[in-house]
Design an enzyme around this catalytic site. Structure first.
Site, PDB file in Angstrom:
ATOM      1  N   HIS A 110      -4.069  12.621 -20.912  1.00  0.00           N
ATOM      2  CA  HIS A 110      -2.656  12.243 -20.884  1.00  0.00           C
ATOM      3  C   HIS A 110      -2.510  10.856 -21.512  1.00  0.00           C
ATOM      4  O   HIS A 110      -3.289   9.949 -21.214  1.00  0.00           O
ATOM      5  CB  HIS A 110      -2.158  12.229 -19.431  1.00  0.00           C
ATOM      6  CG  HIS A 110      -0.696  11.932 -19.335  1.00  0.00           C
ATOM      7  ND1 HIS A 110       0.264  12.859 -19.666  1.00  0.00           N
ATOM      8  CD2 HIS A 110      -0.032  10.802 -18.986  1.00  0.00           C
ATOM      9  CE1 HIS A 110       1.468  12.314 -19.503  1.00  0.00           C
ATOM     10  NE2 HIS A 110       1.310  11.065 -19.093  1.00  0.00           N
ATOM     11  N   ASP A 146       0.401  15.981 -14.091  1.00  0.00           N
ATOM     12  CA  ASP A 146      -0.270  14.742 -14.526  1.00  0.00           C
ATOM     13  C   ASP A 146      -0.784  13.923 -13.343  1.00  0.00           C
ATOM     14  O   ASP A 146      -0.633  12.698 -13.287  1.00  0.00           O
ATOM     15  CB  ASP A 146       0.667  13.902 -15.408  1.00  0.00           C
ATOM     16  CG  ASP A 146       1.010  14.639 -16.693  1.00  0.00           C
ATOM     17  OD1 ASP A 146       0.175  15.433 -17.150  1.00  0.00           O
ATOM     18  OD2 ASP A 146       2.112  14.443 -17.217  1.00  0.00           O
TER      19      ASP A 146
HETATM   20  C1  GAR Z   1      -2.346  13.670 -27.297  1.00  0.00           C
HETATM   21  O1  GAR Z   1      -1.829  12.376 -27.467  1.00  0.00           O
HETATM   22  C2  GAR Z   1      -2.415  14.031 -25.820  1.00  0.00           C
HETATM   23  O2  GAR Z   1      -2.758  12.940 -25.003  1.00  0.00           O
HETATM   24  C3  GAR Z   1      -1.001  14.457 -25.567  1.00  0.00           C
HETATM   25  O3  GAR Z   1      -0.660  15.218 -26.698  1.00  0.00           O
HETATM   26  C4  GAR Z   1      -1.368  14.720 -27.834  1.00  0.00           C
HETATM   27  C5  GAR Z   1      -2.088  15.871 -28.510  1.00  0.00           C
HETATM   28  O4  GAR Z   1      -2.652  15.475 -29.733  1.00  0.00           O
HETATM   29  N1  GAR Z   1      -0.905  15.227 -24.359  1.00  0.00           N
HETATM   30  C6  GAR Z   1       0.155  15.225 -23.566  1.00  0.00           C
HETATM   31  O5  GAR Z   1       1.169  14.588 -23.793  1.00  0.00           O
HETATM   32  C7  GAR Z   1       0.012  16.089 -22.332  1.00  0.00           C
HETATM   33  N2  GAR Z   1       1.107  15.926 -21.461  1.00  0.00           N
HETATM   34  P1  GAR Z   1      -3.775  16.371 -30.424  1.00  0.00           P
HETATM   35  O6  GAR Z   1      -3.221  17.809 -30.531  1.00  0.00           O
HETATM   36  O7  GAR Z   1      -3.947  15.754 -31.777  1.00  0.00           O
HETATM   37  O8  GAR Z   1      -5.005  16.303 -29.595  1.00  0.00           O
END
Ligand code: GAR
Length: 198
Positions: A110, A146
């Site tokens: 997160h 979360d």
């Molecule tokens: C990341 O920043 C992750 O922490 C966030 O989505 C992005 C995915 O990037 N997750 C959340 O917000 C979960 N609630 P990625 O597809 O490049 O790994």
């Protein structure tokens, strides 16, 4: 070896960091499958390039029937026999029932220093609050959104000229350090929190 299912919804850069680290020596886990809830999730291509099987379970036909969507996920996972799930930018809320099935075996990344900023728009919220420290958290997934025991955090300093976009980019670099490091420890049975400074 611990068999890992990685769940994505988008570009999958965290998933790539996890897969690439599992390919390195001395890892107690192997990728079993990458699952996306959208056929256009960019990360699917990167998983396939790395020889990892992929499956898509589209949430849309299920509408409000979250349990039906999750039954389809369980059925799609079964042939790959995963021992644990890594949520890596998987942007669907899972029900308590699904979480109970995977209790102690599902982890998430997160983009905030939990317990601050559960949910969305974490970078804008950190800026609005005037925080001088920001970062990301890997935690065990429990029924509350979360929440769940913290397995690791990486911190960055917020700069006076930061925007949500510049913060997101610097936090993402830390996510790519933190998540593989935590998975490595978790797969070998170590759940003590890992704190990384930038
Ligand atoms: C990341 O920043 C992750 O922490 C966030 O989505 C992005 C995915 O990037 N997750 C959340 O917000 C979960 N609630 P990625 O597809 O490049 O790994």
């Amino acid at each position: 070896m611990m068999r890992v299912a990685v769940f994505i919804s988008g570009g999958g850069s965290n998933m790539v960091a996890l897969l690439d680290d599992m390919a390195r020596e001395g890892h107690a886990a192997v990728p079993a499958v990458v699952l996306a809830n959208r056929a256009d999730a960019g990360g699917l291509v990167h998983a396939a390039e790395r020889g990892v099987p992929t499956v898509v379970v589209d949430h849309r036909p299920y509408g409000a029937d979250r349990a039906g969507f999750e039954c389809a996920i369980e059925a799609a996972l079964k042939p790959f026999a995963p021992d644990m799930i890594c949520l890596a930018g998987f942007m669907r809320i899972l029900t308590a029932g699904f979480m109970e099935n995977w209790a102690g075996s599902m982890i998430n990344i997160h983009p905030s220093l939990l317990p601050k900023y559960k949910g969305l728009h974490t970078h804008a919220r950190a800026l609005e609050a005037g925080d001088v420290l920001h970062g990301c958290t890997v935690h065990e997934v429990t029924a509350a959104l979360d929440d769940g025991p913290i397995l690791g955090q990486a911190q960055i300093d917020v700069r006076p000229d930061d925007t949500p976009e510049t913060l997101a980019a610097r936090v993402l670099v830390q996510e790519h350090r933190l998540y593989p490091a935590v998975l490595r420890r978790f797969a070998s049975g170590d759940r003590t929190p890992l704190i990384l400074q930038s």
